[in-house]
Design an enzyme around this catalytic site. Structure first.
Site, PDB file in Angstrom:
ATOM      1  N   MET A 161     -92.552  46.406 -40.158  1.00  0.00           N
ATOM      2  CA  MET A 161     -91.856  46.051 -39.257  1.00  0.00           C
ATOM      3  C   MET A 161     -90.548  47.189 -39.177  1.00  0.00           C
ATOM      4  SD  MET A 161     -91.870  42.854 -37.219  1.00  0.00           S
ATOM      5  CE  MET A 161     -90.671  43.519 -35.695  1.00  0.00           C
ATOM      6  N   HIS A 162     -90.080  47.707 -38.105  1.00  0.00           N
ATOM      7  CA  HIS A 162     -88.903  48.613 -38.216  1.00  0.00           C
ATOM      8  C   HIS A 162     -89.076  49.819 -39.297  1.00  0.00           C
ATOM      9  CE1 HIS A 162     -87.777  44.231 -37.189  1.00  0.00           C
ATOM     10  NE2 HIS A 162     -87.481  44.145 -38.477  1.00  0.00           N
ATOM     11  N   ASP A 222     -96.094  42.878 -38.377  1.00  0.00           N
ATOM     12  CA  ASP A 222     -97.412  41.875 -39.856  1.00  0.00           C
ATOM     13  C   ASP A 222     -96.584  40.190 -39.370  1.00  0.00           C
ATOM     14  OD1 ASP A 222     -94.217  42.680 -40.329  1.00  0.00           O
ATOM     15  OD2 ASP A 222     -94.710  42.257 -42.290  1.00  0.00           O
TER      16      ASP A 222
END
Length: 481
Positions: free
Chosen positions: A79-80, A236
């Site tokens: 992520m991110h 995830d």
């Protein structure tokens, strides 16, 4: 037949699952992280694509008939991360990853520009999130920022290469600080605060919804049939939750991967930003979740194995089990990449204390396992402060292979831990489930059930008192930077 693709930090993993949810085959390709400056963490998106191509060709070679029967594929990913593209979809710079800590000043600037940001996003502005990264690029690399036409999350860059679609799902997008998490829609105010137009954002779909079709030329190259549907997918952790059957309120899991996550499904948006708890959309409609996140978990075991000269993580675990019989005297803070929950401190560092001439490698190793456990205890306390009840906890990720670590965690947390079949498959299995939902339209509650229970690890009553005392020492050892 359904295909799950998980873009992790250390590898791209592909997983073939049949209609009875049996794993037919898998292939993975390793990735590396570049750290050109302190606090920086980057990867080349083209390296992700090359790794996926290699994994798919190997999967086709090993299972040609099964690959040819795939109906849909699902994506999960780290992520991110910020993938910056120009108007011709060219990558403008290396992707800035989830564990990059350079944008601390930009977090303060973002919250100054949007005072109600925590209410909109449900989260503190942290350097790991995507929006502060774009402010950093705007301030420090203005020539690159001026060329940005689209910002995609890592797995959604793969989707673009797979299908040509600019789309993302709710769970992954909730980790950008651009999403109105309660409304499950982009916040125009948050996007504008980073100097971007809404057109720079991808379209939004639920994780179980169709989100593109595989390009014909890729289907031919990889031995897939024409018209393979691509599901919205998930970040995830939400994908791991779908795989482990964690979608009902109160169900939770611990992920012992590169980072550590304590995840609990919730029926509503229930933020607690004050203690750095993440409140995000789930990968299925009408569900949200909370997470306490530790930036270093199993990666701490990898690190201590390397610096002490152990043959492998498995070898060190065997050494710890043979040479230590209970709570140790060495204390470890696992802040090798800074920390999120509960400190939100990208500058936090790791620490060993209590060393003597008698300290062995196994003592250091056990201290690492315990330190990660104490970090999870911090996370559990933060969730409790938000009023979140945890009814059950499963364990997933590579660290789930160690029964000793499970006993340590159960004893520190004071909760039984459930280990389920395929728990080490993680997000890729959840991505395959989302792929199936995208083409069958099934009720997620009927498909996303917990896999068979293999064993339950109970707290060791002989360790509980010692760990309670050590946890107090652990809490006192952290000093804000």
């Amino acid at each position: 037949m359904y295909l799950g693709i998980d873009l992790g930090t250390s590898a791209v993993k592909t997983l073939l699952v049949d209609g009875d949810e049996r794993v037919i085959g898998e292939a993975s390709e390793a990735l590396t992280v570049q750290r050109p400056q302190p606090l920086w963490s980057e990867q080349d998106p083209n390296a992700w694509w090359a790794a996926l191509d290699r994994a798919m060709r190997r999967l086709r070679q090993d299972h040609p008939q099964e690959v040819a029967a795939v109906k849909a594929l699902g994506l999960s990913g780290q992520m991110h991360g910020a993938v910056l593209l120009d108007g011709q979809d060219r990558v403008l710079r290396p992707a800035i990853l989830w564990n990059d800590g350079r944008s601390g000043a930009e977090c303060a600037l973002l919250e100054e520009r949007v005072p109600e940001s925590r209410q909109i996003t449900g989260n503190l502005a942290m350097p790991g999130f995507t929006a502060p990264k774009l402010l950093w690029v705007q301030r420090h690399e203005p020539e690159i920022f001026a060329q940005v036409a689209k910002v995609l999350l890592p797995k959604d860059y793969l989707r673009l290469r797979l299908s040509g679609a600019y789309l993302s799902d709710m769970s992954d997008s909730a980790g950008t600080l651009w999403l109105d998490v309660a409304a499950r829609a982009w916040s125009a105010e948050m996007v504008a605060a980073t100097g971007l137009p809404l057109s720079a954002m991808p379209g939004l779909v639920e994780g179980s919804a169709p989100a593109g079709v595989l390009r014909t030329e890729l289907a031919q190259d990889w031995g897939l049939p024409p018209g393979v549907v691509i599901a919205g997918g998930a970040g995830d952790n939400a994908a791991g939750a779908v795989g482990i059957g964690c979608i009902e309120p109160g169900s939770g899991f611990i992920s012992l991967g590169t980072s550590g996550v304590l995840f609990v499904a919730t029926p509503d948006f229930a933020p607690n930003p004050a203690q750095a708890v993440h409140s995000f959309c789930h990968a299925v409609p009408g569900r949200w979740h909370q997470m306490a996140v530790m930036l270093s978990a199993a990666s701490c075991l990898t690190w201590v194995s390397r610096v002490t000269g152990a043959a492998s993580e498995a070898a060190l675990l065997a050494e710890i089990e043979a040479e230590t019989q209970g709570p140790g005297s060495v204390l470890f803070l696992p802040y090798l990449s800074g920390e999120r929950t509960p400190h939100n401190d990208p500058h936090a560092t790791g620490l060993f204390s209590g060393l003597t001439h008698a300290t062995r490698r196994s003592d250091l190793g056990r201290a690492v396992l315990e330190g990660v456990g104490f970090s999870f205890a911090d996370g559990l306390a933060a969730l409790a402060a938000a009023g979140t009840e945890v009814n059950s906890l499963s364990v997933i990720g590579g660290g789930a292979r160690s029964p000793l670590w499970g006993e340590i965690l159960a004893s520190i947390l004071g909760k039984p831990l459930e280990y389920r079949s395929g728990g080490d498959l993680g997000p890729a299995f959840g991505a395959a489930r989302l792929a199936r939902l995208a083409v069958t339209g099934e009720d997620p509650r009927g498909l996303c059930l917990p896999p068979p229970l293999e064993r339950t690890i109970l707290p060791n009553p002989a360790w509980r008192e010692a760990y309670a005392a050590r946890y107090a020492e652990y809490r006192a050892a952290y000093r804000p930077t």
